[in-house]
Write a protein that holds these residues in place. Structure first.
Motif, PDB file in Angstrom:
ATOM      1  N   TYR A  46       0.814  -1.211   0.000  1.00 13.58           N
ATOM      2  CA  TYR A  46       0.000   0.000   0.000  1.00 13.58           C
ATOM      3  C   TYR A  46       0.847   1.260   0.000  1.00 13.58           C
ATOM      4  CZ  TYR A  46       0.884   0.079   5.060  1.00 13.58           C
ATOM      5  OH  TYR A  46       1.485   0.089   6.293  1.00 13.58           O
ATOM      6  N   LEU A  47       0.221   2.337  -0.446  1.00 12.76           N
ATOM      7  CA  LEU A  47       0.791   3.675  -0.392  1.00 12.76           C
ATOM      8  C   LEU A  47      -0.280   4.551   0.244  1.00 12.76           C
ATOM      9  CD1 LEU A  47       2.604   5.577  -3.241  1.00 12.76           C
ATOM     10  CD2 LEU A  47       0.961   6.704  -1.767  1.00 12.76           C
ATOM     11  N   GLU A  48       0.066   5.184   1.366  1.00 15.74           N
ATOM     12  CA  GLU A  48      -0.880   6.043   2.083  1.00 15.74           C
ATOM     13  C   GLU A  48      -0.576   7.510   1.817  1.00 15.74           C
ATOM     14  OE1 GLU A  48      -2.113   3.589   6.046  1.00 15.74           O
ATOM     15  OE2 GLU A  48      -0.207   4.667   6.123  1.00 15.74           O
ATOM     16  N   TRP A  49      -1.627   8.325   1.833  1.00 14.56           N
ATOM     17  CA  TRP A  49      -1.456   9.769   1.688  1.00 14.56           C
ATOM     18  C   TRP A  49      -2.414  10.507   2.615  1.00 14.56           C
ATOM     19  CZ3 TRP A  49      -5.628  12.661   0.230  1.00 14.56           C
ATOM     20  CH2 TRP A  49      -6.675  11.997  -0.408  1.00 14.56           C
ATOM     21  N   GLU A  50      -2.020  11.731   2.933  1.00 14.77           N
ATOM     22  CA  GLU A  50      -2.840  12.628   3.756  1.00 14.77           C
ATOM     23  C   GLU A  50      -3.044  13.919   2.974  1.00 14.77           C
ATOM     24  OE1 GLU A  50      -0.600  13.254   7.338  1.00 14.77           O
ATOM     25  OE2 GLU A  50      -0.762  11.157   7.949  1.00 14.77           O
ATOM     26  N   PRO A  51      -4.197  14.558   3.147  1.00 13.50           N
ATOM     27  CA  PRO A  51      -4.435  15.812   2.431  1.00 13.50           C
ATOM     28  C   PRO A  51      -3.695  16.978   3.074  1.00 13.50           C
ATOM     29  CG  PRO A  51      -6.293  15.308   3.834  1.00 13.50           C
ATOM     30  CD  PRO A  51      -5.342  14.147   3.950  1.00 13.50           C
ATOM     31  N   ARG A  52      -3.330  17.924   2.229  1.00 12.68           N
ATOM     32  CA  ARG A  52      -2.802  19.212   2.703  1.00 12.68           C
ATOM     33  C   ARG A  52      -3.472  20.276   1.849  1.00 12.68           C
ATOM     34  NH1 ARG A  52       3.383  20.752   2.419  1.00 12.68           N
ATOM     35  NH2 ARG A  52       3.540  19.544   4.319  1.00 12.68           N
ATOM     36  N   GLY A  53      -4.451  20.916   2.412  1.00  9.88           N
ATOM     37  CA  GLY A  53      -5.178  21.921   1.650  1.00  9.88           C
ATOM     38  C   GLY A  53      -6.082  21.283   0.607  1.00  9.88           C
ATOM     39  N   GLU A  54      -6.456  22.096  -0.366  1.00  4.52           N
ATOM     40  CA  GLU A  54      -7.444  21.678  -1.370  1.00  4.52           C
ATOM     41  C   GLU A  54      -6.919  20.664  -2.375  1.00  4.52           C
ATOM     42  OE1 GLU A  54     -11.250  21.748  -2.954  1.00  4.52           O
ATOM     43  OE2 GLU A  54     -10.575  22.823  -1.172  1.00  4.52           O
ATOM     44  N   ASN A  55      -5.762  20.890  -2.957  1.00  2.82           N
ATOM     45  CA  ASN A  55      -5.281  20.050  -4.053  1.00  2.82           C
ATOM     46  C   ASN A  55      -3.871  19.521  -3.849  1.00  2.82           C
ATOM     47  OD1 ASN A  55      -7.536  20.015  -5.856  1.00  2.82           O
ATOM     48  ND2 ASN A  55      -7.137  22.183  -6.250  1.00  2.82           N
ATOM     49  N   VAL A  56      -3.544  19.160  -2.619  1.00  4.56           N
ATOM     50  CA  VAL A  56      -2.216  18.616  -2.324  1.00  4.56           C
ATOM     51  C   VAL A  56      -2.375  17.350  -1.490  1.00  4.56           C
ATOM     52  CG1 VAL A  56       0.008  19.026  -1.192  1.00  4.56           C
ATOM     53  CG2 VAL A  56      -1.137  20.898  -2.392  1.00  4.56           C
ATOM     54  N   ARG A  57      -1.609  16.331  -1.872  1.00  6.88           N
ATOM     55  CA  ARG A  57      -1.577  15.079  -1.109  1.00  6.88           C
ATOM     56  C   ARG A  57      -0.151  14.811  -0.651  1.00  6.88           C
ATOM     57  NH1 ARG A  57      -5.525  11.025  -4.599  1.00  6.88           N
ATOM     58  NH2 ARG A  57      -7.359  12.367  -4.445  1.00  6.88           N
ATOM     59  N   ILE A  58      -0.015  14.496   0.616  1.00  9.40           N
ATOM     60  CA  ILE A  58       1.292  14.143   1.168  1.00  9.40           C
ATOM     61  C   ILE A  58       1.411  12.627   1.139  1.00  9.40           C
ATOM     62  CG2 ILE A  58       2.810  14.261   3.173  1.00  9.40           C
ATOM     63  CD1 ILE A  58       1.054  16.659   4.117  1.00  9.40           C
ATOM     64  N   ALA A  59       2.341  12.110   0.350  1.00  5.96           N
ATOM     65  CA  ALA A  59       2.586  10.665   0.302  1.00  5.96           C
ATOM     66  C   ALA A  59       3.396  10.314   1.544  1.00  5.96           C
ATOM     67  CB  ALA A  59       3.353  10.292  -0.962  1.00  5.96           C
ATOM     68  N   THR A  60       2.765   9.619   2.497  1.00  4.02           N
ATOM     69  CA  THR A  60       3.375   9.404   3.804  1.00  4.02           C
ATOM     70  C   THR A  60       4.078   8.060   3.967  1.00  4.02           C
ATOM     71  OG1 THR A  60       1.244   8.628   4.656  1.00  4.02           O
ATOM     72  CG2 THR A  60       1.790  10.958   4.997  1.00  4.02           C
ATOM     73  N   HIS A  61       3.528   7.002   3.391  1.00  7.18           N
ATOM     74  CA  HIS A  61       4.121   5.669   3.581  1.00  7.18           C
ATOM     75  C   HIS A  61       3.894   4.802   2.342  1.00  7.18           C
ATOM     76  CE1 HIS A  61       3.048   6.878   7.751  1.00  7.18           C
ATOM     77  NE2 HIS A  61       4.249   6.409   8.000  1.00  7.18           N
TER      78      HIS A  61
END
Length: 101
Positions: free
Chosen positions: A33-48
């Motif tokens: 898997y690849l997890e992401w978290e949102p940052r603002g409206e149109n940004v995703r932080i790829a976390t793991h």
């Protein structure tokens, strides 16, 4: 030689904290898997990005990142590669630099 994409399925799932791309390899019970978290409206932080040994060494992690990139291009979001694997893929693919947040 068989192309991994013939036996690989990647699905996206929304989570309470963002989203998760889940990779399943035909005939294997382990998933990556690849997890992401949102940052603002149109940004995703790829976390793991995690691929268990049972399915490792086949390019699963790379395919997960490619799916993230494809979705970013299609949906118009930018990416913060916090995960070291995703960051390394960005370094190896300068043509993705327009997707960096």
């Amino acid at each position: 030689m068989t192309d991994i994409t013939d036996d690989l399925t990647i699905d996206h799932h929304d989570t309470d904290t963002g989203g998760k791309y889940v990779a399943e390899l035909k005939g294997k019970s382990a998933t990556g898997y690849l997890e992401w978290e949102p940052r603002g409206e149109n940004v995703r932080i790829a976390t793991h990005t995690v691929v268990p040994r049972a399915i490792g060494g086949r390019g699963v992690a790379g395919e997960l990142v490619k799916r993230l990139i494809a979705d970013a291009r299609e949906q118009g979001f930018k990416i913060v590669p916090q995960c070291s694997y995703v960051a390394a893929k960005f370094e190896k693919n300068p043509n993705w630099s327009d997707l960096l947040a």
